[in-house]
Design an enzyme around this catalytic site. Sequence first.
Site, mmCIF file in Angstrom:
data_model
loop_
_atom_site.group_PDB
_atom_site.id
_atom_site.type_symbol
_atom_site.label_atom_id
_atom_site.label_comp_id
_atom_site.label_asym_id
_atom_site.label_seq_id
_atom_site.Cartn_x
_atom_site.Cartn_y
_atom_site.Cartn_z
ATOM 1 N N SER A 232 0.797 -1.222 0.000
ATOM 2 C CA SER A 232 0.000 0.000 0.000
ATOM 3 C C SER A 232 0.835 1.279 0.000
ATOM 4 C CB SER A 232 -0.949 -0.004 1.198
ATOM 5 O OG SER A 232 -0.225 -0.165 2.405
ATOM 6 N N LYS B 29 -12.310 0.039 -1.497
ATOM 7 C CA LYS B 29 -11.360 0.654 -2.428
ATOM 8 C C LYS B 29 -11.881 0.529 -3.861
ATOM 9 C CE LYS B 29 -7.785 0.798 0.908
ATOM 10 N NZ LYS B 29 -7.133 -0.033 1.885
ATOM 11 N N HIS C 275 -5.345 -3.767 -2.575
ATOM 12 C CA HIS C 275 -4.917 -2.944 -3.713
ATOM 13 C C HIS C 275 -4.694 -3.761 -4.977
ATOM 14 C CE1 HIS C 275 -4.459 0.414 -0.963
ATOM 15 N NE2 HIS C 275 -3.863 -0.428 -0.146
HETATM 16 C C1 LIG Z 1 -7.215 -0.233 3.327
HETATM 17 C C2 LIG Z 1 -6.568 -1.484 3.696
HETATM 18 C C3 LIG Z 1 -7.138 -2.343 4.646
HETATM 19 C C4 LIG Z 1 -8.318 -1.943 5.482
HETATM 20 O O1 LIG Z 1 -9.472 -1.863 4.749
HETATM 21 P P1 LIG Z 1 -10.721 -0.990 5.247
HETATM 22 O O2 LIG Z 1 -11.855 -1.611 4.557
HETATM 23 O O3 LIG Z 1 -10.444 0.414 4.834
HETATM 24 O O4 LIG Z 1 -10.807 -1.130 6.735
HETATM 25 C C5 LIG Z 1 -6.539 -3.568 4.860
HETATM 26 N N1 LIG Z 1 -5.420 -3.920 4.209
HETATM 27 C C6 LIG Z 1 -4.824 -3.099 3.310
HETATM 28 C C7 LIG Z 1 -3.590 -3.552 2.613
HETATM 29 C C8 LIG Z 1 -5.372 -1.855 3.042
HETATM 30 O O5 LIG Z 1 -4.765 -1.041 2.178
#
Ligand SMILES: *Cc1c(COP(=O)(O)O)cnc(C)c1O
Length: 403
Positions: free
Chosen positions: A191, A250, A219
């Site tokens: 990330s 996302k 991602h």
């Molecule tokens: C954003 C993210 C999460 C958490 O997800 P949410 O739904 O925003 O709580 C978990 N793992 C990674 C790698 C992320 O980028």
Amino acid sequence: MDIHAVDDSVTRRIQAMVQRVQGLKEHDLYFYNQPVSEIRGGAKVIVRGREMGMYASYSYLGLIGHPRINAAAKSAVDKYGTGTNGVRTLAGSLSIHTELEETIAAFKGAEAAITYTSGYSTNLTVISTLMGRGDWVISDKLNHASIVDGCLMSGAEFRRFKHNDMEELEKRLQQAPSDVAKLVVADAVFSMDGDVIDFPKIVELCRRYNAWLMMDEAHSVGVLGKTGRGIEEHFSMEGSVDIKMGTLSKTIPSVGGYVAGKKELITYLRHASRAYIFSAALPPAQAAAANESFKVIIDEPWRIAKLQENTDLFINGLKAAGFDTMLTTTAIVPVLCGSDDSAFALTRTAQHNDVFVLPVVSPAVPEGLARLRATITAAHEPDEIRRAMGVIEKAGKEIGIIQ
Ligand SMILES: *Cc1c(COP(=O)(O)O)cnc(C)c1O
């Protein structure tokens, strides 16, 4: 009446943070929580009355505001209302939840899936439910905070390996006693750096050392693979991951998290994971939006191709201008600045020119590796990307990051 004031280390920590925030605000260097009053088509936002190109979005396929997804959410409100009567196990399990889990399982090529109300709580609860005292969890050093927290919460032996270093991973696996349960967990796309895990090797090592493999696909879903199905499709290695974790916040424009895998695994999590048993279910509108999103991804494969084209345009352009974009090949593009001050200055200039980017500074990344962390989506048009690159290049020269 006097306010009860405690004078201790907690109070001092709070005060130190408040002062730091205040200082950044006074220097026009505070970039958190900017008030976005409108989202236009995913790639543009309105901030303080100004239209800005959005380069900090995780809506990789530009699905926020998609008419089909909005309509699905609205009709779920009409059908179910806005809440769920509480936790899934007791009164809150709706047919839209089951439908969503079937959709996810099919999309991920798995037997079954379970959903939770955030990706963060998914990692916490899944890792800490599966692993416990005496077991070993082995985690990449750049894994997301929710993975780290899940590992700590599990009470298992917690070992880390250097980022994407498969030799170190193998050493950790060899250090584990042969009779303990082992879980290897990593982001599929990282990330902060945007690089991809050495998937063929991590799969091979997990098989050789009899370890479970968990991939966080926050991602990579919608980003990797010809049809956006993620890391297994990207490497044509379907069926390699035991615990396929992802978020619904996302690429999928909703909220929530999931795990897909074998039927028995999902049944176990449904009856043992505390975030499922003791926390309310996803709201119907968000479940329906997520469910429709997976269908839109399948029906509109051009979005994945366009994302890759846009990504290549941006990375190659920044490199040609002399920037170091580290090892990224994906929609997350670090633009290395060096010092925290340079990253702040580049962000400020970019934002003053209506390019919405954000800095990542220490302690989130090591000292000297401060950066912009830009993201690209399928909603951007090539001309917009060129304009943003022009702004970043000009500012980079002024600040002295590039020549
Ligand atoms: C954003 C993210 C999460 C958490 O997800 P949410 O739904 O925003 O709580 C978990 N793992 C990674 C790698 C992320 O980028």
